[in-house]
Structure formats: structure tokens, C-alpha cells
Write an enzyme that holds these catalytic residues in place. Sequence first.
Site, PDB file in Angstrom:
ATOM      1  N   LYS A  53       0.803  -1.231   0.000  1.00 20.45           N
ATOM      2  CA  LYS A  53       0.000   0.000   0.000  1.00 20.45           C
ATOM      3  C   LYS A  53       0.832   1.276   0.000  1.00 20.45           C
ATOM      4  O   LYS A  53       0.383   2.308  -0.500  1.00 20.45           O
ATOM      5  CB  LYS A  53      -0.949   0.020   1.209  1.00 20.45           C
TER       6      LYS A  53
ATOM      7  N   ASP B  88     -10.232   2.700   1.685  1.00 19.58           N
ATOM      8  CA  ASP B  88     -10.358   2.066   3.010  1.00 19.58           C
ATOM      9  C   ASP B  88     -11.064   3.004   3.990  1.00 19.58           C
ATOM     10  O   ASP B  88     -11.959   2.588   4.735  1.00 19.58           O
ATOM     11  CB  ASP B  88      -8.986   1.712   3.575  1.00 19.58           C
TER      12      ASP B  88
HETATM   13  P1  NAD Z   1      -1.191  -3.806  10.788  1.00 25.18           P
HETATM   14  O1  NAD Z   1      -0.206  -4.864  11.131  1.00 25.18           O
HETATM   15  O2  NAD Z   1      -0.829  -2.730   9.828  1.00 25.18           O
HETATM   16  O3  NAD Z   1      -1.673  -3.069  12.146  1.00 25.18           O
HETATM   17  C1  NAD Z   1      -2.124  -3.755  13.286  1.00 25.18           C
HETATM   18  C2  NAD Z   1      -1.756  -2.922  14.507  1.00 25.18           C
HETATM   19  O4  NAD Z   1      -2.396  -3.495  15.649  1.00 25.18           O
HETATM   20  C3  NAD Z   1      -0.257  -2.885  14.809  1.00 25.18           C
HETATM   21  O5  NAD Z   1       0.159  -1.542  14.904  1.00 25.18           O
HETATM   22  C4  NAD Z   1      -0.132  -3.627  16.142  1.00 25.18           C
HETATM   23  O6  NAD Z   1       0.896  -3.100  16.953  1.00 25.18           O
HETATM   24  C5  NAD Z   1      -1.495  -3.392  16.742  1.00 25.18           C
HETATM   25  N1  NAD Z   1      -1.903  -4.365  17.759  1.00 25.18           N
HETATM   26  C6  NAD Z   1      -1.808  -5.713  17.713  1.00 25.18           C
HETATM   27  N2  NAD Z   1      -2.349  -6.248  18.815  1.00 25.18           N
HETATM   28  C7  NAD Z   1      -2.806  -5.238  19.583  1.00 25.18           C
HETATM   29  C8  NAD Z   1      -3.483  -5.159  20.835  1.00 25.18           C
HETATM   30  N3  NAD Z   1      -3.796  -6.255  21.526  1.00 25.18           N
HETATM   31  N4  NAD Z   1      -3.789  -3.925  21.301  1.00 25.18           N
HETATM   32  C9  NAD Z   1      -3.479  -2.817  20.616  1.00 25.18           C
HETATM   33  N5  NAD Z   1      -2.850  -2.837  19.419  1.00 25.18           N
HETATM   34  C10 NAD Z   1      -2.515  -4.028  18.920  1.00 25.18           C
HETATM   35  O7  NAD Z   1      -2.481  -4.588  10.285  1.00 25.18           O
HETATM   36  P2  NAD Z   1      -3.698  -3.971   9.438  1.00 25.18           P
HETATM   37  O8  NAD Z   1      -3.365  -4.048   7.996  1.00 25.18           O
HETATM   38  O9  NAD Z   1      -4.100  -2.679  10.028  1.00 25.18           O
HETATM   39  O10 NAD Z   1      -4.833  -5.068   9.686  1.00 25.18           O
HETATM   40  C11 NAD Z   1      -5.433  -5.230  10.961  1.00 25.18           C
HETATM   41  C12 NAD Z   1      -6.693  -6.076  10.799  1.00 25.18           C
HETATM   42  O11 NAD Z   1      -7.615  -5.371   9.991  1.00 25.18           O
HETATM   43  C13 NAD Z   1      -6.469  -7.408  10.081  1.00 25.18           C
HETATM   44  O12 NAD Z   1      -7.241  -8.392  10.730  1.00 25.18           O
HETATM   45  C14 NAD Z   1      -7.009  -7.164   8.688  1.00 25.18           C
HETATM   46  O13 NAD Z   1      -7.517  -8.347   8.097  1.00 25.18           O
HETATM   47  C15 NAD Z   1      -8.129  -6.191   8.974  1.00 25.18           C
HETATM   48  N6  NAD Z   1      -8.502  -5.325   7.839  1.00 25.18           N
HETATM   49  C16 NAD Z   1      -9.819  -5.277   7.494  1.00 25.18           C
HETATM   50  C17 NAD Z   1     -10.236  -4.443   6.484  1.00 25.18           C
HETATM   51  C18 NAD Z   1     -11.689  -4.425   6.103  1.00 25.18           C
HETATM   52  O14 NAD Z   1     -12.006  -3.929   5.020  1.00 25.18           O
HETATM   53  N7  NAD Z   1     -12.591  -4.909   6.937  1.00 25.18           N
HETATM   54  C19 NAD Z   1      -9.306  -3.624   5.826  1.00 25.18           C
HETATM   55  C20 NAD Z   1      -7.968  -3.669   6.218  1.00 25.18           C
HETATM   56  C21 NAD Z   1      -7.582  -4.535   7.229  1.00 25.18           C
END
Ligand code: NAD
Length: 276
Positions: free
Chosen positions: A68, A104
Site C-alpha cells: 500500500k 479504506d
Molecule cells: P497492521 O499490522 O498494519 O496493524 C495492526 C496494529 O495493531 C499494529 O500496529 C499492532 O501493533 C497493533 N496491535 C496488535 N495487537 C494489539 C493489541 N492487543 N492492542 C493494541 N494494538 C494491537 O495490520 P492492518 O493491515 O491494520 O490489519 C489489521 C486487521 O484489519 C487485520 O485483521 C485485517 O484483516 C483487517 N482489515 C480489514 C479491512 C476491512 O475492510 N474490513 C481492511 C484492512 C484490514
Amino acid sequence: VPVRHRVALVGAGIGGSFSPALHEREAAALGLDYTYRLLDLDHLPARWTLREAVGEGATGFNVTHPAKQAVLEQLDELSPDARALGAVNTVSVDGDRLIGHNTDHSGFLSGLRHGLPDVRQDRVVVVGAGGAGSAVAYALVVTGAVVAIADADPARSEDLVARLRERFPEATITGLPVERVPAELARADGVVNATPIGMTGHPGRPFDTGALEPRHWVAEVVYRPLSTALLQDARATGCRCLDGGAMLVSQAARTLALLTGTTPDLDRMRRHLSEL
Ligand code: NAD
């Protein structure tokens, strides 16, 4: 001559993506000549570019993890939102120009408005400051909400807060230690989980759900499964809930609209998702 849409998702580990079926089913219902295929970076040469795919007939792209931000240098133009977010999830092709967009954040917001109309969103807690959390927090700040952002890695939440404050100097955006999420909920209208916690392979809850009250709304970005432990606790508490399918479907609809100029049907796409 009907337009041929040849769309591809660029990312790594995308084999199980719902996007091809979501896009193609809705495109078929709209009467479009539209295919959506996967371009898995794990199976492409390191120097591969979007332009090569355009040369082979691609007319648009979705972009996901880990590309991205990396695709930015290949683009000729960015929408203002994509520029502000520093991340692109959709690329349109205009002649020989590649234009980056981000659906998004708008997808999260239209999913929220569609799924939880009329909820108060004056103060919202966003847990998770990665890709999804950045889009969610950005969308909420644009609506004028006061947003508190917590991440298990404080450097990530501080970085997101700093970027949003720079872009929206008038807004109230604060970083929050994760252990303060339950206390912050006492004055918040709603909370969004934007961490992977709750998805298959990452069991558990992103924060102590004991602090939820029936007046709160709770939104998920996790969509695999659609019903996470957080949403189960929230429903049992009496909270209004929005699952991660809402954002998934809304961002897909926005990308489809952007690439084809049509108006996808969100409810029909949601029914498609529930059949996948
Ligand atoms: P990412 O790795 O970029 O970010 C995740 C963040 O969560 C990290 O900064 C991490 O430090 C933090 N984190 C992890 N565990 C934590 C906790 N217990 N408390 C607080 N913070 C915590 O990942 P991402 O790309 O943002 O994706 C996250 C989730 O979102 C995934 O499950 C992905 O499938 C989902 N997602 C869904 C959509 C949608 O359209 N519904 C779109 C994008 C991502």
C-alpha cells in the site's frame, strides 16, 4: 463496444481473498464485462511493476499488504485522501497515467453510516494504529470526532497521532496507552477494533470488554470470522455492533464504483459476502 474491465489485486499471501468473488458477482449483477484476478507478489519478480500489468491489459488495481505504501513511487498522481493517508488501496489507469486512491477510509465511513445509522460519534476510541487503524482514524477525524488512538506499540499510535494532527490541526486527536482503553470508554460513544486480534490465528480480545456499556457502539475491522469474541461480548452487553464485513464490502463497492463509474448495491454485496 462495451468496456472491458480487467482488475487485479496486488499483494502478498492473498490466495484466500474474498475480493475476486465480491467484485465479480456484483459486476455481473451490474451487467459489466469485468474480471478480477490475483497478482501475488510472492510469485512475481522483485522488479515487477503495475505498468507491466497495464501493458498486459490491466485496467485497474486493488493494492493490499505489503504494497500500500510501496506502490506510491510508481504512481503519477494521488487523490488528496491517498496523499494524506500516505497509502493507496486502489489504482485507476487513465491513458498512460496511474492514479492512486484510498477507499479504506471512505469504505469504513460508509459502512458505519449504512450499518449503524444515527449513532453518536463525538468521541471514539480506535484500537490499532496500523494500516486499517490509520484509515479508520482518518475517516473519524474527517467527521469531526474526537479520536483517541491506542496501539500495543506506542510508537505506532504516536506516529499516527502526529500525522493526523499535522493534517488536521483543528482536530482533537490523542494517543492512549492500551491499558487506558477501558477508562477512556467511560467518556466515549464508540470503539473500533483495528488490530488483528479476534481474527483466525489471533484469538482473544483487543482490550478488556468489561468496560463496555449498552450505550456504546462497537465496530470491527476483522472479518474472518465475522463474529469475533469482541463482538460477542459487545452484543451480550447490548451494544450496537458493526462487523468487519461492513468495511470490507463498502471499500470493495467504492473501488468498483471508482473503476467502472457504476453504483454498486451495498446490500446485495453484503449478501454475496455472507454466501462466501
Ligand atoms: P497492521 O499490522 O498494519 O496493524 C495492526 C496494529 O495493531 C499494529 O500496529 C499492532 O501493533 C497493533 N496491535 C496488535 N495487537 C494489539 C493489541 N492487543 N492492542 C493494541 N494494538 C494491537 O495490520 P492492518 O493491515 O491494520 O490489519 C489489521 C486487521 O484489519 C487485520 O485483521 C485485517 O484483516 C483487517 N482489515 C480489514 C479491512 C476491512 O475492510 N474490513 C481492511 C484492512 C484490514
